[in-house]
Design an enzyme around this catalytic site. Structure first.
Site, PDB file in Angstrom:
ATOM      1  N   GLU A  68      -7.990   5.497  -4.408  1.00 63.11           N
ATOM      2  CA  GLU A  68      -9.442   5.693  -4.418  1.00 63.11           C
ATOM      3  C   GLU A  68      -9.845   6.978  -5.140  1.00 63.11           C
ATOM      4  O   GLU A  68     -10.834   6.996  -5.874  1.00 63.11           O
ATOM      5  CB  GLU A  68      -9.987   5.687  -2.996  1.00 63.11           C
ATOM      6  CG  GLU A  68      -9.989   4.319  -2.357  1.00 63.11           C
ATOM      7  CD  GLU A  68     -10.767   3.284  -3.158  1.00 63.11           C
ATOM      8  OE1 GLU A  68     -11.839   3.594  -3.721  1.00 63.11           O
ATOM      9  OE2 GLU A  68     -10.300   2.137  -3.220  1.00 63.11           O
ATOM     10  N   HIS A  99      -9.925   0.076 -10.997  1.00 66.50           N
ATOM     11  CA  HIS A  99      -8.881  -0.394 -10.082  1.00 66.50           C
ATOM     12  C   HIS A  99      -8.046  -1.512 -10.696  1.00 66.50           C
ATOM     13  O   HIS A  99      -6.927  -1.758 -10.236  1.00 66.50           O
ATOM     14  CB  HIS A  99      -9.497  -0.896  -8.780  1.00 66.50           C
ATOM     15  CG  HIS A  99      -9.819   0.171  -7.801  1.00 66.50           C
ATOM     16  ND1 HIS A  99      -8.917   1.097  -7.348  1.00 66.50           N
ATOM     17  CD2 HIS A  99     -10.983   0.444  -7.152  1.00 66.50           C
ATOM     18  CE1 HIS A  99      -9.479   1.892  -6.464  1.00 66.50           C
ATOM     19  NE2 HIS A  99     -10.748   1.523  -6.332  1.00 66.50           N
ATOM     20  N   ASN A 105     -10.724  -6.997  -6.604  1.00 66.73           N
ATOM     21  CA  ASN A 105      -9.537  -7.838  -6.499  1.00 66.73           C
ATOM     22  C   ASN A 105      -9.219  -8.264  -7.919  1.00 66.73           C
ATOM     23  O   ASN A 105     -10.006  -8.025  -8.836  1.00 66.73           O
ATOM     24  CB  ASN A 105      -9.795  -9.046  -5.599  1.00 66.73           C
ATOM     25  CG  ASN A 105      -9.998  -8.630  -4.146  1.00 66.73           C
ATOM     26  OD1 ASN A 105     -11.115  -8.413  -3.709  1.00 66.73           O
ATOM     27  ND2 ASN A 105      -8.910  -8.482  -3.416  1.00 66.73           N
ATOM     28  N   HIS A 137     -15.896   2.197 -11.443  1.00 66.05           N
ATOM     29  CA  HIS A 137     -14.885   2.490 -10.424  1.00 66.05           C
ATOM     30  C   HIS A 137     -14.077   1.234 -10.079  1.00 66.05           C
ATOM     31  O   HIS A 137     -12.842   1.262 -10.075  1.00 66.05           O
ATOM     32  CB  HIS A 137     -15.594   3.035  -9.178  1.00 66.05           C
ATOM     33  CG  HIS A 137     -14.710   3.261  -7.996  1.00 66.05           C
ATOM     34  ND1 HIS A 137     -14.357   4.520  -7.582  1.00 66.05           N
ATOM     35  CD2 HIS A 137     -14.122   2.401  -7.129  1.00 66.05           C
ATOM     36  CE1 HIS A 137     -13.582   4.429  -6.513  1.00 66.05           C
ATOM     37  NE2 HIS A 137     -13.436   3.146  -6.216  1.00 66.05           N
ATOM     38  N   GLU A 138     -14.783   0.149  -9.795  1.00 64.63           N
ATOM     39  CA  GLU A 138     -14.085  -1.086  -9.398  1.00 64.63           C
ATOM     40  C   GLU A 138     -13.293  -1.673 -10.558  1.00 64.63           C
ATOM     41  O   GLU A 138     -12.202  -2.204 -10.360  1.00 64.63           O
ATOM     42  CB  GLU A 138     -15.074  -2.104  -8.830  1.00 64.63           C
ATOM     43  CG  GLU A 138     -15.816  -1.638  -7.585  1.00 64.63           C
ATOM     44  CD  GLU A 138     -14.928  -1.173  -6.429  1.00 64.63           C
ATOM     45  OE1 GLU A 138     -13.780  -1.643  -6.316  1.00 64.63           O
ATOM     46  OE2 GLU A 138     -15.393  -0.338  -5.635  1.00 64.63           O
ATOM     47  N   GLY A 191     -19.702  -1.449  -0.009  1.00 60.70           N
ATOM     48  CA  GLY A 191     -20.438  -1.296  -1.261  1.00 60.70           C
ATOM     49  C   GLY A 191     -19.888  -2.217  -2.326  1.00 60.70           C
ATOM     50  O   GLY A 191     -20.620  -2.936  -2.991  1.00 60.70           O
ATOM     51  N   MET A 198     -15.736  -4.078  -3.705  1.00 65.69           N
ATOM     52  CA  MET A 198     -14.285  -4.195  -3.542  1.00 65.69           C
ATOM     53  C   MET A 198     -13.725  -4.952  -4.728  1.00 65.69           C
ATOM     54  O   MET A 198     -14.232  -6.006  -5.101  1.00 65.69           O
ATOM     55  CB  MET A 198     -13.965  -4.951  -2.244  1.00 65.69           C
ATOM     56  CG  MET A 198     -12.512  -5.281  -2.048  1.00 65.69           C
ATOM     57  SD  MET A 198     -11.532  -3.778  -1.881  1.00 65.69           S
ATOM     58  CE  MET A 198      -9.884  -4.454  -2.004  1.00 65.69           C
TER      59      MET A 198
END
Length: 185
Positions: free
Chosen positions: A146, A127, A93, A123-124, A89, A91
């Site tokens: 997560e 991170h 970095n 959400h991403e 979905g 990711m």
């Protein structure tokens, strides 16, 4: 696109994307931070339609996370790439998030699907504080990374709701609660 040299990064935070992508630069980037969206040429007109929504969720989430964590966004750019045939979905970095290009909707979609995209964006981005800036000691603790990003993205969307003009939603916690079964599994 050429970017300035970055600080040293763990190798698992490095991302390299190659291909023929069209770029949309953010018209009003947060704090002057270079921000762009990318997708394949055949999707660019569809991406242009939802770009104001993506920028609003991104910028409002970034403001919230900086305030909530008491620490600024620590990377020198923020790019979001909608990659063709991407397996996952999304990711994160350092400074770049890859999304499955199925998120570039070709038709008008429901508020629920737009909220799901908003949550994935938040959400991403989360991170970048918990997962990139601060990370777990070993992969055995990936569940914590997560789980925290999942919770804090819903929390963020609830807190920024009054600032969001491109999507109407009552509460993010009804959606969060519906994910309990998935989390337990």
């Amino acid at each position: 696109v050429i970017h300035p040299e970055t600080k040293l990064l763990p190798n698992y935070l490095f991302c390299f994307v190659a291909g023929e992508y069209s770029e949309l630069e953010c018209p009003n980037p947060y704090k002057g931070l270079p921000m762009s969206l990318y997708c394949i040429d055949s999707l660019i007109e569809h991406l242009k339609v939802i770009a104001p929504f993506i920028w609003e969720i991104t910028i409002e989430s970034m403001k919230f996370f900086e305030s909530f964590f008491g620490y600024p966004f620590s990377f020198n750019k923020y790019e979001q790439i909608f990659a063709h045939e991407y397996k996952w979905g999304a990711m994160e970095n350092a400074g770049i998030v890859t999304f499955n290009d199925l998120y570039v909707f070709k038709e008008k979609v429901s508020n629920e699907r737009m909220f799901a995209l908003a949550n994935t964006i938040s959400h991403e981005l989360a991170h970048h504080w918990f997962g990139n800036l601060v990370t777990m000691k070993w992969w055995d603790d990936l569940w914590l990374n997560e789980s925290f990003a999942d919770f804090i993205s819903y929390f963020c969307l609830d807190k920024i709701r009054g600032n969001v003009t491109t999507l109407n939603y009552d509460s993010s916690f009804a959606s969060f609660n519906s994910r309990k079964g998935w989390a337990y599994a």
